[in-house]
Design an enzyme around this catalytic site. Structure first.
Site, mmCIF file in Angstrom:
data_model
loop_
_atom_site.group_PDB
_atom_site.id
_atom_site.type_symbol
_atom_site.label_atom_id
_atom_site.label_comp_id
_atom_site.label_asym_id
_atom_site.label_seq_id
_atom_site.Cartn_x
_atom_site.Cartn_y
_atom_site.Cartn_z
ATOM 1 N N LYS A 54 42.835 41.844 40.799
ATOM 2 C CA LYS A 54 44.304 41.836 40.909
ATOM 3 C C LYS A 54 44.791 43.099 41.626
ATOM 4 O O LYS A 54 45.656 43.042 42.497
ATOM 5 C CB LYS A 54 44.940 41.721 39.514
ATOM 6 N N GLN A 98 46.718 42.023 30.270
ATOM 7 C CA GLN A 98 45.507 41.232 30.480
ATOM 8 C C GLN A 98 44.987 40.668 29.153
ATOM 9 O O GLN A 98 44.865 41.401 28.170
ATOM 10 C CB GLN A 98 44.428 42.101 31.160
ATOM 11 N N ASP A 121 53.116 36.564 34.694
ATOM 12 C CA ASP A 121 52.120 35.573 34.252
ATOM 13 C C ASP A 121 52.810 34.273 33.834
ATOM 14 O O ASP A 121 52.143 33.242 33.700
ATOM 15 C CB ASP A 121 51.313 36.119 33.057
#
Ligand code: NDP
Length: 283
Positions: A54, A98, A121
């Site tokens: 990422k 995460q 997200d």
């Protein structure tokens, strides 16, 4: 092999080129690049790789990323404190925590503290709810990538029978809602679906998000179908999808490979969401 491959790497590269140009436009207009903050708690090896990918993707597209590393013993209060400081930080447009979080931390409660306008997200209940209502929102990345890949075939989605196998909150359900938004007729299947094959055989578009290697076999696929394989199953050091590729490729019209299909799209859609959040916040 009859099916045509939908190359997620190629689509991803093209989209990242567009994202890079948009990020430069944002920088020129606002005097700073779009910003993504990533919180990584603990030392899960797979998470380390995902986060590294990422960060690299941000660097290559002109998005400024900041990685916050926390030890596995971090408390919920400390983690929430960091989330709230990133929520307040004007240079942070996107914020992701995460997953999985270290044992003992309540993922649902912690993710609910991410500001919905920075929730790149798309996991926050506000964004999930807005997706359900058909309102503008930050939609989950993997499902958004799935839609891009289906569009890549050039075939219409409207009016088609779409079957999604899997009903998780991060893949199956949002994928089904996005397909519905595209006017497909959508069926969601799961572990309690009776006679799964009779349902998957009706699918013009079949999305497999089950988490079982080679679960979808050739005889479960309608001839000519668009087959999107979301699965990422590690077995003896190799990555396998949820679809038995060799069989499916003989029946499907289009198919995504694993690796090189949905996988590269997920990070690309994260970049796209970060950009979307940046422009929305700068308004
Ligand atoms: P989950 O384990 O959360 O969900 C799996 C779903 O599959 C559940 O809804 C489950 O049903 C259903 N299922 C399990 N067994 C069967 C069965 N025998 N018949 C029908 N349905 C079944 O997984 P995720 O949604 O998180 O992920 C799915 C796959 O996608 C995994 O391989 C994962 O690694 C991969 N993935 C890939 C990403 C990418 O970027 N390429 C991103 C995220 C995930 P029930 O609800 O009834 O239990």
């Amino acid at each position: 092999m009859k099916a045509r491959i939908i190359d997620g790497k190629l689509v991803s590269e093209r989209l990242r080129g567009e994202i890079k140009a948009e990020a430069a436009r944002f920088l020129a207009a606002h005097g700073r690049p779009p910003g993504l903050a990533v919180i990584l708690a603990g030392e899960d090896p797979a998470s380390e790789i995902y986060v590294k990918n990422k960060i690299t993707a941000c660097e290559s597209t002109g998005i400024k990323s900041v990685l916050h590393r926390l030890p596995a013993c971090v408390t919920e209060a400390e983690l929430v404190g960091l989330i709230e400081s990133a929520n307040r930080d004007e240079t942070v447009d996107g914020l992701l925590v995460q997953l999985p979080l270290p044992k003992g931390l309540d993922e649902k409660r912690i993710l609910s503290r991410v500001s919905p306008d920075k929730d790149v997200d798309g996991f926050h209940a506000v964004n999930a709810g807005n997706l359900l209502l058909g309102n503008p929102c930050l939609a989950a990345c993997t499902p958004s990538g799935i839609i891009e890949l289906i569009k890549e075939t050039g075939l219409p989605i409207a009016g088609k029978n779409a079957v999604v196998v899997g009903r998780s909150n991060i893949v199956g359900k949002p994928a089904a809602l996005l397909l519905l938004q595209q006017n497909a007729t959508v069926t969601i299947c799961h572990s309690r679906t009776a006679d799964l094959k009779s349902v998957t055989k009706t699918a013009d578009i079949l999305v497999a998000a089950v988490g079982i290697k080679a679960f979808i076999t050739g005889d479960m696929i309608k001839p000519g179908a668009v087959v999107i394989d979301v699965g990422m199953n590690r077995f003896e050091g190799k990555l396998y999808g949820d679809v038995c590729f060799a069989e499916a490729a003989e029946t499907a019209g289009f198919i995504t490979p694993v690796p090189g299909g949905v996988g590269p799209m997920t990070i690309t859609m994260l970049l796209k969401n970060t950009l979307k959040a940046a422009f929305a916040r700068a308004k």
